[in-house]
Design a protein around this motif. Sequence first.
Motif, PDB file in Angstrom:
ATOM      1  N   SER A 361       0.836  -1.203   0.000  1.00 45.70           N
ATOM      2  CA  SER A 361       0.000   0.000   0.000  1.00 45.70           C
ATOM      3  C   SER A 361       0.867   1.249   0.000  1.00 45.70           C
ATOM      4  O   SER A 361       0.556   2.251  -0.666  1.00 45.70           O
ATOM      5  N   ALA A 362       1.976   1.195   0.732  1.00 45.79           N
ATOM      6  CA  ALA A 362       2.904   2.329   0.736  1.00 45.79           C
ATOM      7  C   ALA A 362       3.508   2.536  -0.646  1.00 45.79           C
ATOM      8  O   ALA A 362       3.637   3.672  -1.123  1.00 45.79           O
ATOM      9  N   LEU A 363       3.864   1.452  -1.311  1.00 43.94           N
ATOM     10  CA  LEU A 363       4.410   1.565  -2.672  1.00 43.94           C
ATOM     11  C   LEU A 363       3.369   2.107  -3.638  1.00 43.94           C
ATOM     12  O   LEU A 363       3.682   2.926  -4.519  1.00 43.94           O
ATOM     13  N   ALA A 364       2.119   1.683  -3.469  1.00 45.52           N
ATOM     14  CA  ALA A 364       1.054   2.098  -4.388  1.00 45.52           C
ATOM     15  C   ALA A 364       0.816   3.606  -4.368  1.00 45.52           C
ATOM     16  O   ALA A 364       0.301   4.165  -5.348  1.00 45.52           O
ATOM     17  N   LYS A 397       6.534 -10.525 -14.325  1.00 51.11           N
ATOM     18  CA  LYS A 397       7.559 -11.531 -14.640  1.00 51.11           C
ATOM     19  C   LYS A 397       8.951 -11.015 -14.323  1.00 51.11           C
ATOM     20  O   LYS A 397       9.765 -11.722 -13.712  1.00 51.11           O
ATOM     21  N   ALA A 398       9.243  -9.773 -14.719  1.00 47.52           N
ATOM     22  CA  ALA A 398      10.579  -9.222 -14.489  1.00 47.52           C
ATOM     23  C   ALA A 398      10.866  -9.041 -13.008  1.00 47.52           C
ATOM     24  O   ALA A 398      11.961  -9.363 -12.526  1.00 47.52           O
ATOM     25  N   ALA A 399       9.890  -8.528 -12.257  1.00 46.56           N
ATOM     26  CA  ALA A 399      10.093  -8.297 -10.827  1.00 46.56           C
ATOM     27  C   ALA A 399      10.268  -9.620 -10.083  1.00 46.56           C
ATOM     28  O   ALA A 399      11.147  -9.748  -9.210  1.00 46.56           O
ATOM     29  N   ALA A 400       9.449 -10.603 -10.409  1.00 42.43           N
ATOM     30  CA  ALA A 400       9.574 -11.907  -9.759  1.00 42.43           C
ATOM     31  C   ALA A 400      10.915 -12.541 -10.090  1.00 42.43           C
ATOM     32  O   ALA A 400      11.577 -13.119  -9.216  1.00 42.43           O
ATOM     33  N   GLY A 401      11.335 -12.437 -11.347  1.00 44.01           N
ATOM     34  CA  GLY A 401      12.617 -13.008 -11.745  1.00 44.01           C
ATOM     35  C   GLY A 401      13.788 -12.358 -11.033  1.00 44.01           C
ATOM     36  O   GLY A 401      14.722 -13.036 -10.586  1.00 44.01           O
ATOM     37  N   VAL A 437       9.693  -9.283   1.344  1.00 45.53           N
ATOM     38  CA  VAL A 437       8.766  -8.386   0.656  1.00 45.53           C
ATOM     39  C   VAL A 437       9.496  -7.146   0.153  1.00 45.53           C
ATOM     40  O   VAL A 437       9.242  -6.655  -0.953  1.00 45.53           O
ATOM     41  N   ASP A 438      10.433  -6.638   0.953  1.00 41.67           N
ATOM     42  CA  ASP A 438      11.206  -5.466   0.525  1.00 41.67           C
ATOM     43  C   ASP A 438      12.019  -5.759  -0.731  1.00 41.67           C
ATOM     44  O   ASP A 438      12.155  -4.894  -1.604  1.00 41.67           O
ATOM     45  N   VAL A 439      12.560  -6.961  -0.830  1.00 43.70           N
ATOM     46  CA  VAL A 439      13.309  -7.335  -2.032  1.00 43.70           C
ATOM     47  C   VAL A 439      12.383  -7.318  -3.246  1.00 43.70           C
ATOM     48  O   VAL A 439      12.746  -6.819  -4.325  1.00 43.70           O
ATOM     49  N   VAL A 440      11.168  -7.841  -3.085  1.00 39.71           N
ATOM     50  CA  VAL A 440      10.208  -7.825  -4.193  1.00 39.71           C
ATOM     51  C   VAL A 440       9.848  -6.385  -4.563  1.00 39.71           C
ATOM     52  O   VAL A 440       9.761  -6.030  -5.757  1.00 39.71           O
ATOM     53  N   ILE A 441       9.618  -5.565  -3.576  1.00 37.31           N
ATOM     54  CA  ILE A 441       9.264  -4.164  -3.832  1.00 37.31           C
ATOM     55  C   ILE A 441      10.379  -3.442  -4.590  1.00 37.31           C
ATOM     56  O   ILE A 441      10.124  -2.703  -5.559  1.00 37.31           O
ATOM     57  N   GLU A 442      11.621  -3.663  -4.185  1.00 37.18           N
ATOM     58  CA  GLU A 442      12.741  -3.030  -4.895  1.00 37.18           C
ATOM     59  C   GLU A 442      12.843  -3.555  -6.317  1.00 37.18           C
ATOM     60  O   GLU A 442      13.200  -2.801  -7.244  1.00 37.18           O
ATOM     61  N   VAL A 444      10.262  -4.470  -8.127  1.00 36.13           N
ATOM     62  CA  VAL A 444       9.199  -3.780  -8.854  1.00 36.13           C
ATOM     63  C   VAL A 444       9.673  -2.377  -9.254  1.00 36.13           C
ATOM     64  O   VAL A 444       9.515  -1.954 -10.406  1.00 36.13           O
ATOM     65  N   LYS A 445      10.278  -1.669  -8.317  1.00 28.39           N
ATOM     66  CA  LYS A 445      10.753  -0.317  -8.607  1.00 28.39           C
ATOM     67  C   LYS A 445      11.793  -0.322  -9.735  1.00 28.39           C
ATOM     68  O   LYS A 445      11.829   0.598 -10.569  1.00 28.39           O
ATOM     69  N   ALA A 446      12.626  -1.344  -9.757  1.00 28.42           N
ATOM     70  CA  ALA A 446      13.722  -1.409 -10.726  1.00 28.42           C
ATOM     71  C   ALA A 446      13.238  -1.771 -12.129  1.00 28.42           C
ATOM     72  O   ALA A 446      14.000  -1.639 -13.099  1.00 28.42           O
ATOM     73  N   ASN A 447      12.009  -2.195 -12.244  1.00 27.94           N
ATOM     74  CA  ASN A 447      11.504  -2.642 -13.556  1.00 27.94           C
ATOM     75  C   ASN A 447      10.342  -1.771 -14.035  1.00 27.94           C
ATOM     76  O   ASN A 447       9.651  -2.119 -14.947  1.00 27.94           O
TER      77      ASN A 447
END
Length: 447
Positions: A361-364, A397-401, A437-442, A444-447
Motif C-alpha cells: 500500500s505504501a508503494l502504491a 515476470k521481471a520483478a519476480a525473476g 517483501v522489501d526485495v520484491v518491492i525493490e 518492482v521499482k527497478a523494472n
Amino acid sequence: MTSLDAAIGGPSLPQKRELKTALPGPKSKEILDRKAKAVAAGVTYSVPVAAVAAGGGVVVDADGNSLIDLGSGIAVTTVGNANPRVAAAVAAQAASFTHTCFMVSPYEGYVEVAEKLNQLTPGDFEKRTALFNSGAEAVENAIKIARIHTKRTAVVAFDHAYHGRTNLTMALTAKAAPYKTGFGPFASEVYRVAGSYPYRDGLSGAEAAKRAISQMDKQIGADQIAAIIIEPIQGEGGFIVPAEGFLETVVAWARENGIVFIADEVQTGFARTGTMFASEQLGIEPDLITTAKGIAGGMPLSAVTGRAEIMDASHGGGLGGTYGGNPVACAAALATIAEYEENNLAGRAQEIGEIISQKFSALAETDNRIGEIRGLGAMAAVEFVDADGEPNAALAKAAAGQAVAEGVITLTCGTYGNVIRFLPPLSISDELLIEGVDVVIEAVKAN
C-alpha cells in the motif's frame, strides 16, 4: 527467531537470506542439467535451485544458498517445512507400517483424519469424508459424488478457475496455456460462466451473481446441473476475492434448485486465509469441500468432505484408490492440524497478510502500476497494470525473476500473468518476511 518459529520451524537452519553464488550455483546447475536429460520436458520449474533443506522461512540449495521462501511449495508447507511434529509423526508411522490400502485393511489414522475434517469444515450438519492423493483427484471425486447424488450430469465452473491438470479438471480449469493447450478433447458436460472479479468487472456481488445465475438458467437449465464448483478465492486465476454477496447468492440459488455447491479449498484451506477455511470468512457453508495442499505438511493427501446424505450416495467401491489416505500421510495430517490449532496459525496468517498489504500500500502511493492489492490473510497478491489499466505481465515476470535472483522465492499467477502472489509459510518470522517483501518491492521499482 520468535517463539512461533521455535515451536513450528523446521530443522535448525539459520533464518537468513544468503547468496554464496549466483543462481543457479554449480552444484544446482549440475542437478538441473541432469533433470533436463532425465525428466520429461513438460515438467518445468520457476526457481533455478536444487533444494537440499528447508525450514522456518528459508530454503537452502545444494550450493549453500539460503533463499527466503514466499511460496511454501505453492501453499503446501504452511506449518513450516520439515516441521518437527510432522516429521516425528511421519517417522513413527513409517516404522509401524507404510501401506495396507484402506480398502483392504482399514486403519485408525484414516478414520481420525476423517473425523477431524468433519469437525473442522464449515457447516453444522452431519458429514462424511473420503481421502485421496491430490487436489485434482479430490475435485474429480467431488464431481462424481455430486452426479450420483443428483442423477444429473452438467457441472458449472467459472472464468479464471483452476482445478487441476487431469482430464476432467482441465475441463474445469479456465486458463489454456500451459494447462490445457494440446491436451484435448476434454471431459464433456462442463460449462463455464462469468464469476466475480471486482477489480475488472466493476460489479457488486449481487450483480455478478445475477449475471452468473442468468447464464446458468439460460444456457444449461437449473434442473440439468449436478454441481457448481468454485474456489472461494480463485488461486491461479489471480487470487481473486469475489465481491461481497456473490458466493452467498449463488449458494442460495443452488440450494433452491437441488444443485450441489462445491467449494474447492485446495489452496485456500487450512489457516492460509486467516480462518481454517476461506468459506468461513465469505459466509458460506458448502455442500462439499475439497482440500489438499496444506492438509499434511508436505505429504500427498487430499479429501472430499461434505453432507452425509450426499457423500453416502455412492455405491460401495465407487470411491477410493490404492494410495488414498495413505497411513503415513494421515499421520502427517493429524500432526499438521494439531499445529494449526495449538499455535493459532490462522491468527498468524492475518498478521502476515497485514504486513504484506501495508508494505505494498505504501508503494502504491507512488507507483500507479499497482492496480490492486488483494487477498485474505497469508494468501496475498498484487495485480500490476500499465498506464491504461491493462494487465502488465512483463512487470510481474521481471520483478519476480529479479527477486528470485536476489534470493527470494517469488511466484506469479493470474489469467493474464500479471499478478505476484505471496504464500509464505506461517512459520516465517516478521523480520524475514519484511526482508523478502522489501526485495520484491525493490525489484518492482527497478523494472
